[in-house]
Design an enzyme around this catalytic site. Structure first.
Site, PDB file in Angstrom:
ATOM      1  CD  GLU A   1      13.928  15.148  -1.687  1.00  0.00           C
ATOM      2  OE1 GLU A   1      13.298  14.385  -1.479  1.00  0.00           O
ATOM      3  OE2 GLU A   1      13.417  16.316  -2.353  1.00  0.00           O
TER       4      GLU A   1
ATOM      5  CG  ASN B   1       0.999  -1.900   3.505  1.00  0.00           C
ATOM      6  OD1 ASN B   1       1.925  -1.907   2.345  1.00  0.00           O
ATOM      7  ND2 ASN B   1       1.172  -1.240   4.507  1.00  0.00           N
TER       8      ASN B   1
ATOM      9  CG  ASP C   1      10.576   2.518  -6.316  1.00  0.00           C
ATOM     10  OD1 ASP C   1      10.004   3.410  -7.121  1.00  0.00           O
ATOM     11  OD2 ASP C   1      10.926   3.196  -5.372  1.00  0.00           O
TER      12      ASP C   1
ATOM     13  CB  VAL D   1       3.952 -10.257   0.847  1.00  0.00           C
ATOM     14  CG1 VAL D   1       4.189 -11.179  -0.333  1.00  0.00           C
ATOM     15  CG2 VAL D   1       2.420  -9.593   0.830  1.00  0.00           C
TER      16      VAL D   1
ATOM     17  CB  ALA E   1      -0.964  -0.089   1.228  1.00  0.00           C
TER      18      ALA E   1
HETATM   19  P1  FAD Z   1       6.381   2.109  -1.840  1.00  0.00           P
HETATM   20  O1  FAD Z   1       5.799   3.392  -1.535  1.00  0.00           O
HETATM   21  O2  FAD Z   1       7.814   1.945  -1.136  1.00  0.00           O
HETATM   22  O3  FAD Z   1       5.397   1.199  -1.209  1.00  0.00           O
HETATM   23  C1  FAD Z   1       5.672  -0.087  -0.757  1.00  0.00           C
HETATM   24  C2  FAD Z   1       4.631  -0.608   0.181  1.00  0.00           C
HETATM   25  O4  FAD Z   1       4.847  -1.993   0.371  1.00  0.00           O
HETATM   26  C3  FAD Z   1       5.048  -0.054   1.664  1.00  0.00           C
HETATM   27  O5  FAD Z   1       3.776   0.285   2.271  1.00  0.00           O
HETATM   28  C4  FAD Z   1       5.618  -1.389   2.384  1.00  0.00           C
HETATM   29  O6  FAD Z   1       5.508  -1.351   3.591  1.00  0.00           O
HETATM   30  C5  FAD Z   1       5.020  -2.431   1.638  1.00  0.00           C
HETATM   31  N1  FAD Z   1       5.749  -3.535   1.732  1.00  0.00           N
HETATM   32  C6  FAD Z   1       7.001  -3.716   1.489  1.00  0.00           C
HETATM   33  N2  FAD Z   1       7.452  -5.073   1.580  1.00  0.00           N
HETATM   34  C7  FAD Z   1       6.182  -5.776   2.117  1.00  0.00           C
HETATM   35  C8  FAD Z   1       5.969  -7.212   2.020  1.00  0.00           C
HETATM   36  N3  FAD Z   1       6.914  -8.039   2.396  1.00  0.00           N
HETATM   37  N4  FAD Z   1       4.656  -7.641   2.833  1.00  0.00           N
HETATM   38  C9  FAD Z   1       3.695  -6.480   2.989  1.00  0.00           C
HETATM   39  N5  FAD Z   1       3.988  -5.275   2.586  1.00  0.00           N
HETATM   40  C10 FAD Z   1       5.343  -4.828   2.180  1.00  0.00           C
HETATM   41  N6  FAD Z   1      10.039  10.081  -5.676  1.00  0.00           N
HETATM   42  C11 FAD Z   1       9.380  11.509  -6.383  1.00  0.00           C
HETATM   43  O7  FAD Z   1       8.653  11.157  -7.129  1.00  0.00           O
HETATM   44  N7  FAD Z   1       9.753  12.513  -5.725  1.00  0.00           N
HETATM   45  C12 FAD Z   1      10.225  12.769  -4.835  1.00  0.00           C
HETATM   46  O8  FAD Z   1      10.511  13.917  -3.983  1.00  0.00           O
HETATM   47  C13 FAD Z   1      11.081  11.662  -3.886  1.00  0.00           C
HETATM   48  N8  FAD Z   1      11.738  11.908  -2.901  1.00  0.00           N
HETATM   49  C14 FAD Z   1      12.282  10.609  -2.208  1.00  0.00           C
HETATM   50  C15 FAD Z   1      12.726  11.016  -0.815  1.00  0.00           C
HETATM   51  C16 FAD Z   1      13.130   9.809  -0.130  1.00  0.00           C
HETATM   52  C17 FAD Z   1      14.089  10.024   0.891  1.00  0.00           C
HETATM   53  C18 FAD Z   1      13.022   8.473  -0.734  1.00  0.00           C
HETATM   54  C19 FAD Z   1      13.438   7.349  -0.010  1.00  0.00           C
HETATM   55  C20 FAD Z   1      12.311   8.133  -1.894  1.00  0.00           C
HETATM   56  C21 FAD Z   1      11.928   9.356  -2.686  1.00  0.00           C
HETATM   57  N9  FAD Z   1      11.036   9.311  -3.967  1.00  0.00           N
HETATM   58  C22 FAD Z   1      10.706  10.142  -4.541  1.00  0.00           C
HETATM   59  C23 FAD Z   1      10.867   8.052  -4.521  1.00  0.00           C
HETATM   60  C24 FAD Z   1       9.834   7.358  -4.271  1.00  0.00           C
HETATM   61  O9  FAD Z   1       9.529   7.499  -2.678  1.00  0.00           O
HETATM   62  C25 FAD Z   1       9.270   5.793  -4.606  1.00  0.00           C
HETATM   63  O10 FAD Z   1       9.696   5.845  -6.076  1.00  0.00           O
HETATM   64  C26 FAD Z   1       7.979   5.282  -4.256  1.00  0.00           C
HETATM   65  O11 FAD Z   1       7.812   5.305  -3.100  1.00  0.00           O
HETATM   66  C27 FAD Z   1       7.813   4.070  -4.967  1.00  0.00           C
HETATM   67  O12 FAD Z   1       6.385   3.728  -4.719  1.00  0.00           O
HETATM   68  P2  FAD Z   1       6.045   2.162  -4.572  1.00  0.00           P
HETATM   69  O13 FAD Z   1       4.536   2.183  -4.626  1.00  0.00           O
HETATM   70  O14 FAD Z   1       6.554   1.643  -5.544  1.00  0.00           O
HETATM   71  O15 FAD Z   1       6.647   1.611  -3.198  1.00  0.00           O
END
Ligand code: FAD
Length: 405
Positions: A170, A37, A301, A81, A11
């Protein structure tokens, strides 16, 4: 007819955008949506550097997932997961097994240490909200302990940040504001503190406009932050890090805090699925499905897409993760309705790198911005992300409204 089950793993930005769009489009009679999640809350990963530095409370960074989902349409399962079998279509979690008709893998990023010895064990990373809180508390502990010590070990007050990319810069921006506060709080003379950014590549913020990078480095240096560029970390120990300064020249820097912000990979569970991946990121088809698996979508990601204009992957960003969530949801709706899926086309609106609460650099709508203008835009982008998921209510509760600071 049996309702199809859409199982969404994670999530974060990608997973929640998928679920929120599915629940908007489909009725409870059309689909069974299950969201798994590991926490009851979503955290804004893009704000983790603020929670890690201590300029924002960890509470502000997260919100309850149930506050943005429709319980009639979405079954939320708090579980970790543990395995994904895309051949038998069974996901294993800490609470049992889950089957699906359509699977969305949105498990986000993990830190990448490139096999550098000691980093896994001795460096901290901003991987999630708990890890960010640990960084904040670790730095506070070092300052508090220095104050107490009779024979003071000044290296306790050295903070090394590995990586001068987006995340590293940042975080340094926040440290620039936080260190003076820590000094006051713990009676530490400012000149005793050393904040050093170590970067292997020959430049800061690769991909950013040169003039903007120069501005960013100047602003951070003015706050006392040092840079060591083109000097890879080759080892981390309990005492600090060793960096390579030349052909046979190394330096060991003692530090009380080492934060690694120099690279990310996809979630390790991807590598156990048998789907081909590179650093746990899958080169997805144009409609975001995993190659060879017509019922598996991968967003955020964990997905890798090539920008054909420059023949390089799009950077892993929240902006793209959320847009992929939108497309993924509409493609699942299309499959359920027996209609063709559509291609994911990123709509890149720019990129803004924060340099603390009151400063930033970036490009938005093809315009270069610095200072409070850039910082204003950054906060608007942050608020927009909240609005897209939870509407005005969530934005008012969690948004950033010190816009002109
Ligand atoms: P996430 O947002 O990481 O979500 C993954 C989810 O999966 C989380 O809720 C996690 O708890 C859950 N999860 C993981 N493993 C498990 C498991 N085994 N079982 C159940 N749940 C699980 N991007 C921008 O566009 N602009 C910015 O300014 C920017 N700044 C950033 C600053 C920082 C410090 C960081 C670390 C990243 C930044 N990013 C930025 C990048 C951005 O945060 C990521 O690209 C984004 O979070 C990816 O989204 P996602 O949905 O793939 O994963």
């Amino acid at each position: 007819m049996k309702r199809p089950t859409v199982l969404v793993l994670g999530a974060g930005y990608g997973g929640l955008a998928t679920v929120v769009n599915l629940q908007k489009t489909l009725g409870a009679d059309d689909v069974n949506i299950v969201l798994i999640n590991q926490n009851e809350y979503h955290y804004e990963s893009t704000w983790l550097h603020e929670a890690a530095a201590g300029t924002m409370s960890p509470e502000q960074v997260r919100y309850d997932i149930k506050s943005v989902i429709d319980p009639v349409k979405v079954d939320f399962v708090k579980a970790t997961v543990e395995g994904i079998d895309v051949d038998t279509k069974v996901v294993t979690s800490s609470v049992g097994t889950h089957t699906y008709d359509y699977l969305v893998i949105a498990l986000g990023f993990e830190g990448e240490t490139f096999g550098i010895p000691g980093l896994d064990k001795y460096a901290l990373s901003m991987a999630n909200v708990k890890a960010a809180r640990q960084i904040r508390e670790h730095m506070e502990y070092q300052f508090a302990t220095w104050s107490l010590e009779e024979e003071k070990d000044d290296s306790r007050l050295t903070i090394i940040v590995g990586g001068a990319g987006f995340t590293g810069i940042e975080f340094l921006g926040e440290l620039g504001n936080r260190v003076p506060e820590l000094c006051e709080e713990y009676d530490v003379p400012f000149e005793k503190v050393r904040v050093l950014c170590v970067e292997a590549a020959p430049m800061v913020l690769p991909g950013f406009d040169e003039g903007l990078v120069k501005y960013a480095v100047g602003q951070l240096e003015a706050k006392g932050i040092e840079f060591s560029i083109g000097t890879p970390v080759v080892e981390a120990t309990e005492e600090g890090v060793k960096i390579k300064k030349g052909e046979d020249e190394f330096e060991f820097i003692k530090a009380g805090t080492v934060v690694w912000a120099a690279g990310i990979r996809g979630n390790h569970l991807i590598e156990e699925t048998g789907i081909e991946s590179n650093r746990a990121r899958v080169k997805v088809d144009k409609d975001l499905r995993a190659p060879g698996y017509s019922d598996v979508f991968i967003v955020g990601d964990c997905a890798l897409m090539i920008n054909e204009e420059i023949n390089r992957p799009y950077p892993p960003t929240a902006q793209i993760a959320m847009q992929q969530g939108d497309t993924c949801a509409s493609n699942i709706v299309a499959l359920i309705r027996d209609e063709p899926t559509s291609e994911f086309v990123p709509d890149l609106k720019g990129s803004i790198c924060s340099l603390g609460d009151d400063d930033a650099i970036g490009v938005a709508f093809d315009k270069k911005l610095t200072g409070t203008k850039a910082s204003f835009m950054k906060k608007m982008v942050d608020n927009r992300a909240l609005f897209m998921i939870g509407g005005i209510g969530l934005t008012l509760k969690k948004g950033k409204f010190n816009l002109l600071k």
